[in-house]
Design a protein around this motif. Structure first.
Motif, PDB file in Angstrom:
ATOM      1  N   UNK A 292      43.905  31.667  40.588  1.00 14.27           N
ATOM      2  CA  UNK A 292      42.766  32.584  40.673  1.00 14.27           C
ATOM      3  C   UNK A 292      41.532  32.004  39.983  1.00 14.27           C
ATOM      4  N   UNK A 293      41.758  31.230  38.920  1.00 13.04           N
ATOM      5  CA  UNK A 293      40.627  30.544  38.289  1.00 13.04           C
ATOM      6  C   UNK A 293      40.020  29.541  39.259  1.00 13.04           C
TER       7      UNK A 293
ATOM      8  N   UNK B 287      47.695  45.584  42.711  1.00 15.06           N
ATOM      9  CA  UNK B 287      46.643  45.921  41.750  1.00 15.06           C
ATOM     10  C   UNK B 287      46.456  44.808  40.726  1.00 15.06           C
ATOM     11  N   UNK B 288      47.569  44.175  40.327  1.00 14.71           N
ATOM     12  CA  UNK B 288      47.472  43.041  39.409  1.00 14.71           C
ATOM     13  C   UNK B 288      46.707  41.890  40.062  1.00 14.71           C
ATOM     14  N   UNK B 289      47.021  41.612  41.323  1.00 11.05           N
ATOM     15  CA  UNK B 289      46.344  40.525  42.032  1.00 11.05           C
ATOM     16  C   UNK B 289      44.869  40.858  42.235  1.00 11.05           C
ATOM     17  N   UNK B 290      44.583  42.114  42.575  1.00 13.04           N
ATOM     18  CA  UNK B 290      43.181  42.516  42.746  1.00 13.04           C
ATOM     19  C   UNK B 290      42.414  42.347  41.437  1.00 13.04           C
ATOM     20  N   UNK B 291      43.091  42.656  40.320  1.00 15.04           N
ATOM     21  CA  UNK B 291      42.444  42.490  39.018  1.00 15.04           C
ATOM     22  C   UNK B 291      42.082  41.037  38.754  1.00 15.04           C
ATOM     23  N   UNK B 292      42.981  40.110  39.125  1.00 14.68           N
ATOM     24  CA  UNK B 292      42.691  38.688  38.946  1.00 14.68           C
ATOM     25  C   UNK B 292      41.603  38.226  39.913  1.00 14.68           C
ATOM     26  N   UNK B 293      41.599  38.776  41.127  1.00 20.78           N
ATOM     27  CA  UNK B 293      40.557  38.413  42.086  1.00 20.78           C
ATOM     28  C   UNK B 293      39.188  38.950  41.666  1.00 20.78           C
TER      29      UNK B 293
END
Length: 859
Positions: A274-275, A731-737
């Motif tokens: 994600x970075x 939701x975790x993935x959306x938070x990282x995105x």
């Protein structure tokens, strides 16, 4: 030296315009460095924990795992006789040896029968208080347990649940339920790994966890002075023979660290991925920034060329500015990364894992990686604008700034973009047409990469058409101001395309994952509706097995038509081709399971697999070993004898629930596995009598009131639980995105801010002929909205294409339903408009405050 002075002067002159680009570099570098510092700190913490908790040598039962997860099929940990301790003490080089007993297959509840297990997914451990535990735990209140009526709890669990000395709690194991009063509270001397830990006295632990006296799960051995762990292991092994597992402290720590390391590596590489996305988005921001700065300084660069500056000098001047930007952003990013790591540690503390900043680990490679990555990415992103700056001719000093782009370059870009996009679409088509998921995933990856690059390259070409369409739908209602906003967005398609592309990347991933997640839920619920013929499913969410007492309570519940037990037995299978498949599992169930789960077969009937000495195999296994109806399979059951079972059914591989399962009846397995070795139920299914579903549901919950470790779910509950699990992951993935989307928003802000500066004179003229401040601000906000919607339209369309293709691959694994989450897609599209409004706030405010006369006088 002159080049560096010029670069420094330009950098400082445009420091405000560089700030947002520096923030993009800062955020990306901070996320990379924060991830590395956090995972390194976690590794350091667990290294210390495992080193502190491991005795010099540990002896355990043969069936115990390397990491201490000692639960077997009967719900009890594998044990060894207590006389092993005496044999170990007699081995040469042993200073002391002490028996221990513990289990992780337990549930602990308070007086209200509410679970005391960690909410963050950590284990619940119940064991005996011994000298090895006293090395890492300190009693802070009360005293250690002295009899079966006492229990001690760790301080973190006590604080979280408000427990105090004298409170009564219950320990539920495969043996039964035991209540005891808290005698003391003990605190970790090292980091709490997120577990809830409870201590009993030794005899109580044996009786409650194992149901036997004079047995232990482990023997903790301390070496005498001058005896190495390896030598001690050899001596202990010689004394015991090969009937037990003997590990040194290093071997025990390494086994635990390997399990933790696998989880940390997955987390680290996911976060670094994600970075990387944020870096990619930041590249567009930097390209836009330098492209606009070069365009605005065309006359200045032309004058430099006219007085003797070479192309290389101009090129180096722009790259030197980028270098300064990269260094400043990266240095600040490294510092911010340490702050992010500390923040993640605090976040982990909220889940019960108390990481100390004393263990904060900043390896020398972390700042080096951050600096190199930030500087290299920034300089590479500025290369194309720098190259364009070097091509500015001395005659450009006689023209207005922002000369039109090279038409030939635009044609080449369009052709290249169309080719890349076409290649990406073809890759996605090949992925959707693949016969195997493993082959299709390679085409999917290629299609995603090519289509993404293609859309980025072709963005300026698409901007001309899509912005006009969006303008007609969104902007025309605002009259002349709306039309001016549309023309401003169309004025430089390359800039609009690059700005929209930054937002496109993040939203494409959001759309793709939304489609995949929604399709997974729809497929699973569809399979449940189509195949599950039972009303209720009883299970433990942490994997604890169902005790015979609980199963009997289910069977005794009024209003039920049938109850089906379901067990999993380890076995080695030898097929007629002479091959032996080790470590397979046979799913043993009551014959009614064929009604509870309608599984498609390619040969035979599943009900026949529950006949005596019969079984089913799945399609892939049958094809691999040449099995047909009537074939004999030699099944060597773990803890039992071998049986020759006849294949009566071959189940389809095109299923989702119990994919790859091999079935036999419990009665058949019981013929070859002794009753005391028979595994406990993993699940119990219950079906209500016709018209009594609601009453039976209530009765089941009441019947299992004394068994709070188990959850009763009807099909609706099960679907909701499945939806919640996938939703939490998304939701975790959306938070990282969100990091990438934040950087994209900075790109919109930067583009508008530089665009306002570029149009200073024009804005002054518009204000002079009657455009109000409110109208000016509205024009800039509308321009921002249409750019954001353009990026959202590209991203959501691209992401839905990726998601639909990924679902076609998942269909090969049984997830056959394609479900487009239109509410999410539409919500994201509308939210993009608000993102555009937010991004335009500062540029619009600054534009509205311009002095009209000064703006007109600007050159």
């Amino acid at each position: 030296m002159t080049v560096m002075k010029t670069s420094m002067r330009n950098f400082l002159a445009h420091k405000g315009r560089m700030a947002l680009s520096a923030v993009a570099v800062l955020l990306s570098v901070a996320f990379v460095c924060g991830t590395l510092v956090f995972t390194d700190t976690m590794n350091t913490t667990f290294d210390k924990l495992f080193a502190a908790t491991s005795s010099d040598v540990t002896v355990s039962a043969k069936g115990a795992s390397d990491t201490g997860e000692t639960t077997s099929g009967n719900g009890k940990p594998p044990v060894m006789p207590a006389d092993v301790v005496g044999k170990v003490r007699q081995a040469q080089g042993v200073k002391s040896a002490e028996g221990a007993v513990f289990s992780t297959s337990v549930t602990v509840v308070d007086a209200d029968k509410d679970s005391l297990s960690p909410s963050g997914g950590g284990p619940t451990i119940v064991g005996n208080w011994n000298a090895n535990e006293a090395r890492t735990m300190k009693i802070t209140e009360g005293a250690a347990p002295r009899n079966s009526g006492q229990i001690m709890v760790d301080a973190d669990t006590a604080d979280k649940h408000g427990l105090k000395v004298g409170d009564e709690i219950g320990v539920i194991s495969a043996v039964g339920t035991h209540t005891a009063k808290i005698s003391g509270v003990t605190a970790f001397q090292v980091t709490n790994p997120g577990a809830a830990i409870f201590y009993l006295d030794t005899k109580a632990a044996q009786d409650i966890l194992v149901g036997e006296s004079d047995v232990f799960t482990n023997v903790n051995v301390t070496a005498a002075a001058g005896v190495s762990d390896d030598r001690l292991k050899q001596n202990v092994t010689a004394a015991l023979g090969g009937d037990y597992k003997v590990q040194t402290a290093k071997e025990t720590a390494d086994a635990n660290q390997q399990e933790v390391g696998e989880f940390l590596n997955v987390m680290k590489y996911a976060m670094l991925g994600f970075a990387g996305i944020a870096f990619l988005v930041g590249i567009f921001l930097i390209i836009n920034t330098f492209s606009m700065l070069v365009a605005q300084r065309t006359r200045e660069i032309g004058l430099m060329r006219a007085i003797g500056s070479s192309r290389k000098q101009v090129n180096r001047s722009v790259l030197a500015e980028a270098l300064l930007l990269g260094v400043v952003g990266s240095v600040l990013g490294v510092g911010a990364g340490v702050g992010i790591a500390v923040g993640l540690m605090k976040l982990m503390s909220m889940t019960g894992m108390n990481l100390s900043t004393d263990d904060l680990t900043v390896a020398w490679t972390t700042p080096v990686i951050g600096l190199v990555l930030g500087v290299v990415v920034t300089v590479l992103a500025a290369y194309l604008p720098a190259r364009r700056a070097g091509k500015v001719s001395p005659m450009a000093a006689l023209r207005d700034a922002g000369a039109p782009a090279d038409a030939k370059a635009g044609v080449v870009r369009a052709v290249l973009g169309l080719l890349l996009t076409g290649g990406g679409v073809f890759g996605l088509y090949l992925a959707s047409a693949a016969d195997k998921a493993s082959e299709g995933s390679l085409w999917l990856g290629l299609g995603v990469v090519l289509s993404l690059i293609g859309f980025v390259v072709i963005g300026p070409l698409l901007a001309g058409g899509l912005v006009r369409v969006l303008g007609a739908v969104v902007l025309r209602a605002f009259g002349p101001v709306g039309r001016m906003a549309e023309r401003n967005a169309l004025r430089n398609p390359r800039r609009t395309g690059a700005t929209g592309a930054a937002l496109m990347i993040g939203l494409a991933l959001v759309a793709c994952l939304s489609v995949v997640g929604s399709s997974m839920v729809a497929s699973a619920t569809g399979q449940l509706d189509k195949t599950v013929g039972t009303d209720f499913i009883i299970q433990n969410d942490e994997g604890q097995l169902i005790t015979p007492q609980a199963a009997q309570a289910v069977k005794a519940t009024p209003g039920l038509e049938r109850v089906t037990e379901y067990k999993v037995i380890d076995a080695d299978l030898t097929t007629p081709d002479g091959k032996t498949s080790k470590g397979e599992t046979v799913n043993a169930a009551d014959p009614t399971y064929a009604t509870d789960l309608t599984t498609e077969t390619v040969a035979g009937k599943l009900a026949d697999a529950y006949k005596p000495d019969s079984m089913s195999v799945f399609e892939g296994f049958a094809a691999e070993h040449g099995l047909t109806i009537g074939s004999k399979v030699q099944v060597a059951f773990k803890d039992g004898t071998s049986a020759a079972l006849t294949v009566r059914a071959i189940t389809s591989d095109d299923v989702l629930i119990d994919k790859g399962a091999m079935y036999a009846s419990i009665a058949t397995v019981a013929t070859y596995v002794p009753a005391e070795k028979m595994p406990l139920d993993q699940l119990v299914f219950a079906t209500a009598k016709e018209g009594q579903q609601e009453a039976a549901y209530t009765a089941l919950k009441s019947a299992l009131h004394d068994y709070p470790q188990y959850t009763v779910r009807d099909q609706t509950d099960y679907k909701e639980a499945l939806k919640d699990q996938i939703g939490q992951l998304l939701n975790l993935i959306y938070g990282l995105l969100a990091l990438a989307i934040i950087v994209a928003v900075l790109g919109v802000v930067n583009t508008l801010a530089l665009s306002v500066v570029e149009r200073t004179r024009e804005i002054g003229l518009m204000r002079a002929i009657g455009l109000s401040r409110r109208q000016l601000r509205r024009m800039i906000r509308l321009e921002s909205v249409v750019i954001a919607l353009f990026g959202a339209l590209l991203g959501l369309g691209l992401g839905m294409g990726w998601g639909a293709t990924a679902q076609q691959l998942l269909a090969l694994e049984g997830l056959t339903v394609l479900d487009i989450p239109w509410p999410t897609i539409i919500g994201v599209f509308i939210a993009s408009a608000f993102v555009g409004l937010f991004a335009a706030l500062i540029p619009a405010f600054r534009a509205g405050r311009m002095n009209v006369l000064n703006a007109i006088a600007t050159d």
